[in-house]
Design a protein around this motif. Structure first.
Motif, PDB file in Angstrom:
ATOM      1  N   GLU A 164     -11.799  -1.137  -7.881  1.00 15.24           N
ATOM      2  CA  GLU A 164     -11.377  -1.602  -6.556  1.00 15.24           C
ATOM      3  C   GLU A 164      -9.925  -1.213  -6.285  1.00 15.24           C
ATOM      4  OE1 GLU A 164     -12.174  -5.800  -6.168  1.00 15.24           O
ATOM      5  OE2 GLU A 164     -14.337  -5.509  -6.455  1.00 15.24           O
ATOM      6  N   GLU A 170      -8.460   1.294  -3.285  1.00 13.90           N
ATOM      7  CA  GLU A 170      -7.419   0.943  -2.310  1.00 13.90           C
ATOM      8  C   GLU A 170      -6.284   1.967  -2.293  1.00 13.90           C
ATOM      9  OE1 GLU A 170      -7.626  -1.157   0.042  1.00 13.90           O
ATOM     10  OE2 GLU A 170      -9.272  -2.433  -0.644  1.00 13.90           O
ATOM     11  N   ARG A 181      -6.650   5.144  -2.957  1.00 12.74           N
ATOM     12  CA  ARG A 181      -7.242   6.381  -2.445  1.00 12.74           C
ATOM     13  C   ARG A 181      -6.649   7.629  -3.116  1.00 12.74           C
ATOM     14  NH1 ARG A 181     -10.387   5.579   1.748  1.00 12.74           N
ATOM     15  NH2 ARG A 181     -10.133   7.671   2.585  1.00 12.74           N
ATOM     16  N   ALA A 191      -4.207   1.821   1.289  1.00 10.94           N
ATOM     17  CA  ALA A 191      -3.973   0.478   1.818  1.00 10.94           C
ATOM     18  C   ALA A 191      -2.479   0.169   1.743  1.00 10.94           C
ATOM     19  CB  ALA A 191      -4.777  -0.534   1.010  1.00 10.94           C
ATOM     20  N   VAL A 228      -1.584  -4.997  -0.456  1.00  5.20           N
ATOM     21  CA  VAL A 228      -3.010  -5.016  -0.815  1.00  5.20           C
ATOM     22  C   VAL A 228      -3.215  -4.372  -2.186  1.00  5.20           C
ATOM     23  CG1 VAL A 228      -5.305  -4.141  -0.182  1.00  5.20           C
ATOM     24  CG2 VAL A 228      -3.778  -5.063   1.588  1.00  5.20           C
ATOM     25  N   ILE A 229      -2.560  -3.256  -2.415  1.00  2.00           N
ATOM     26  CA  ILE A 229      -2.679  -2.547  -3.689  1.00  2.00           C
ATOM     27  C   ILE A 229      -2.120  -3.417  -4.815  1.00  2.00           C
ATOM     28  CG2 ILE A 229      -1.920  -0.508  -4.984  1.00  2.00           C
ATOM     29  CD1 ILE A 229      -2.038   1.019  -2.271  1.00  2.00           C
ATOM     30  N   GLU A 276      -4.582  -6.123  -5.753  1.00  2.00           N
ATOM     31  CA  GLU A 276      -5.669  -5.587  -6.584  1.00  2.00           C
ATOM     32  C   GLU A 276      -5.192  -5.336  -8.016  1.00  2.00           C
ATOM     33  OE1 GLU A 276      -8.797  -5.453  -5.938  1.00  2.00           O
ATOM     34  OE2 GLU A 276      -8.784  -5.740  -3.781  1.00  2.00           O
TER      35      GLU A 276
END
Length: 161
Positions: A42, A46, A48, A59, A63-64, A67
């Motif tokens: 995941e 995020e 990418r 993201a 957000v990263i 995670e």
């Protein structure tokens, strides 16, 4: 980053989860390792960083980082279950790309899963910290984000998550 403090905080959450779900006598290592692999996937998704075919941006950093910290919860929990919570990790730097570091962390998880020694656990920690650095995080950001997410995880348990 105060790893010993993080282990203590994680221990409180783990004990709460074990009591709430009647898992005190369960060996959860396999489930925790799988959860870590899923969370790491995941995180990669995020960032990418591997999506060479896409022009979409990663993201937001927040957000990263969240995670990344989700992975940290499972790494700490695994260490607690194995009795590896009294370790020190040297400061480390890596010039590898995020993609390379993800592959290294996946490899270290597999190595640990196959041979659950403290040395292999330390290797996983080292690579995981290097991944954080490759993603642009410093130790304070990681620790602060962990503390915030830990509170959220406690609240989730109270709400029947």
């Amino acid at each position: 980053m105060d790893i010993i403090k993080l282990f203590e905080i994680q221990k409180n959450l783990d004990m709460k989860i074990l009591r709430e779900h009647n898992l005190e006598n369960e060996n959860l290592i396999s489930r925790k390792i799988l959860a870590l692999l899923v969370e790491l996937g995941e995180l990669a998704n995020e960032t990418r960083c591997f999506k060479y075919w896409s022009l979409k941006s990663p993201a937001e950093k927040k957000v990263i980082l969240e995670e990344y910290v989700d992975c940290l919860h499972f790494i700490l929990s695994i260490g607690l279950e194995k009795g590896y919570s009294k370790l020190t990790i040297e400061n480390t730097l890596s010039t590898a790309t995020a993609t390379d570091m993800f592959l290294e962390v996946f490899k270290e998880i597999t190595i640990f899963q196959l041979d659950q020694t403290q040395d292999n656990y330390k290797g996983l920690w080292k690579r995981f910290i290097e991944l954080g650095i490759a993603l642009g995080f410093n130790h304070k950001e990681i620790e602060d984000s962990y503390l915030i997410k830990n509170k959220i995880n406690h609240k989730r348990q109270e709400e029947g998550y």
